[in-house]
Scaffold this active site. Structure first.
Site, mmCIF file in Angstrom:
data_model
loop_
_atom_site.group_PDB
_atom_site.id
_atom_site.type_symbol
_atom_site.label_atom_id
_atom_site.label_comp_id
_atom_site.label_asym_id
_atom_site.label_seq_id
_atom_site.Cartn_x
_atom_site.Cartn_y
_atom_site.Cartn_z
ATOM 1 N N ASP A 1 1.261 -1.446 -0.133
ATOM 2 C CA ASP A 1 0.108 0.142 0.269
ATOM 3 C C ASP A 1 1.154 1.313 -0.110
ATOM 4 O O ASP A 1 0.280 2.716 -0.595
ATOM 5 C CB ASP A 1 -0.953 0.294 1.104
ATOM 6 N N LYS B 1 -0.746 -9.500 3.502
ATOM 7 C CA LYS B 1 -0.359 -8.991 4.162
ATOM 8 C C LYS B 1 -1.454 -7.855 4.753
ATOM 9 O O LYS B 1 -2.195 -7.302 4.345
ATOM 10 C CB LYS B 1 0.495 -8.523 3.643
ATOM 11 N N GLU C 1 8.981 -4.106 9.663
ATOM 12 C CA GLU C 1 9.585 -3.250 10.047
ATOM 13 C C GLU C 1 9.661 -1.905 10.636
ATOM 14 O O GLU C 1 9.519 -2.097 11.847
ATOM 15 C CB GLU C 1 8.185 -2.165 9.429
HETATM 16 O O1 KIV Z 1 3.702 -1.146 1.135
HETATM 17 C C1 KIV Z 1 4.851 -1.528 1.363
HETATM 18 O O2 KIV Z 1 5.550 -1.430 0.451
HETATM 19 C C2 KIV Z 1 5.125 -2.399 2.830
HETATM 20 C C3 KIV Z 1 7.146 -1.711 2.518
HETATM 21 C C4 KIV Z 1 6.904 -0.639 3.222
HETATM 22 C C5 KIV Z 1 7.296 -3.886 3.118
HETATM 23 O O3 KIV Z 1 4.687 -2.765 3.645
#
Ligand code: KIV
Length: 271
Positions: free
Chosen positions: A49, A118, A187
């Site tokens: 996102d 995710k 993260e």
């Molecule tokens: O949204 C994204 O690209 C992520 C990364 C920072 C791992 O969650």
């Protein structure tokens, strides 16, 4: 990158089996062009996102819409054949109830053909993770610095710097693994915390700004290419200055047009 030559798309169980065997490589992609380029190089592609900030120029990820993530994920799946593809569930698309989360995650899987989703998952979300996994949705749990909590955190700040906050992250990780998450994305997590979580978990940890202790690493592709803009996180290693290449090529085109030079390789029409 896997050492053997892949001929089929990496599956979620294959990713999980890499723990302790090989480091896992991941990059983000939002578009067909980048997805095609990185497909043979990575184990999984994350349709993050972060598109909201990197692709749309917005201030945070909070405004990402379900339809937007579906569109980008579909483009990435349709343009690749080797990497596992994981879609990020947008803010507001899974936090309300188990049923809302299932409905939206199922849509993402069904309409894009991606392999997994995710979720930014603290302890409050573990029940949702269990509900999804029990119904056939593979979940990667994102803990530590969770950008969808930017307003609660007061900015994008490294997490787990004290024993107390480190313990909270370790517990977020533990309960979400117990709920059935197949992997953890860590993260902006302090090295000691990332190391302990990685040691305690039989599922792979993927780090971003979370030290080399993790089982794999992910980066926002635009960041490593030098296209990340001014808000580049401090941990990002820039491998190329693609911005300079674009400026040079586009500048030459503009120069050709302005000086009356025909800007095409061949004059194909009206012959
Ligand atoms: O949204 C994204 O690209 C992520 C990364 C920072 C791992 O969650």
């Amino acid at each position: 990158m896997s050492l053997h030559i892949r001929t089929q798309r990496m599956t979620v169980p294959e990713l999980v089996a890499m723990k302790g065997q090989q480091k896992i490589v991941s990059l983000t992609a939002y578009t067909s062009a980048i997805a095609k380029l990185i497909d043979p190089l990575v184990d999984f592609i994350l349709v993050g996102d972060s598109t909201a900030m990197v692709g749309y120029g917005r201030a945070s990820t909070l405004s990402m819409q379900l339809e937007e993530i579906i569109g980008h994920t579909r483009a990435v799946v349709d343009s690749t054949r080797l990497a596992c593809v994981i879609a990020d569930m947008p803010f507001g698309s899974y936090q309300e109830s188990h049923e809302q989360a299932f409905r939206n995650c199922a849509q993402v899987l069904a309409r894009t053909g991606c392999d997994a989703v995710k979720l930014e998952a603290n302890q409050a979300l573990a029940g949702t993770v269990a509900f999804l996994v029990a119904r056939g949705i593979p979940v990667m749990a994102h803990v530590g610095l969770m950008p969808q909590f930017v307003n609660v955190m007061g900015g994008f700040k490294a997490q787990g710097l004290t024993a107390q906050t480190g313990a909270v992250i370790a517990e977020d990780a533990r309960v979400n693994l117990e709920a059935g998450a197949f992997s953890l994305l860590l993260e902006g997590v302090a090295e000691g915390v990332a190391r302990q979580i990685t040691h305690d978990s039989d599922k792979p940890t993927i780090g971003i700004g979370a030290s080399p202790a993790c089982d794999g690493q992910v980066l926002v592709t635009e960041d490593l290419l030098g296209l990340g803009g001014e808000r580049l996180p401090r941990f990002v290693k820039q491998y190329a200055d693609v911005g300079a290449v674009i400026r040079e090529a586009c500048g030459q085109f503009a120069d050709d047009v302005r000086h009356g030079r025909f800007p095409e390789a061949r004059h194909c029409y009206g012959l």
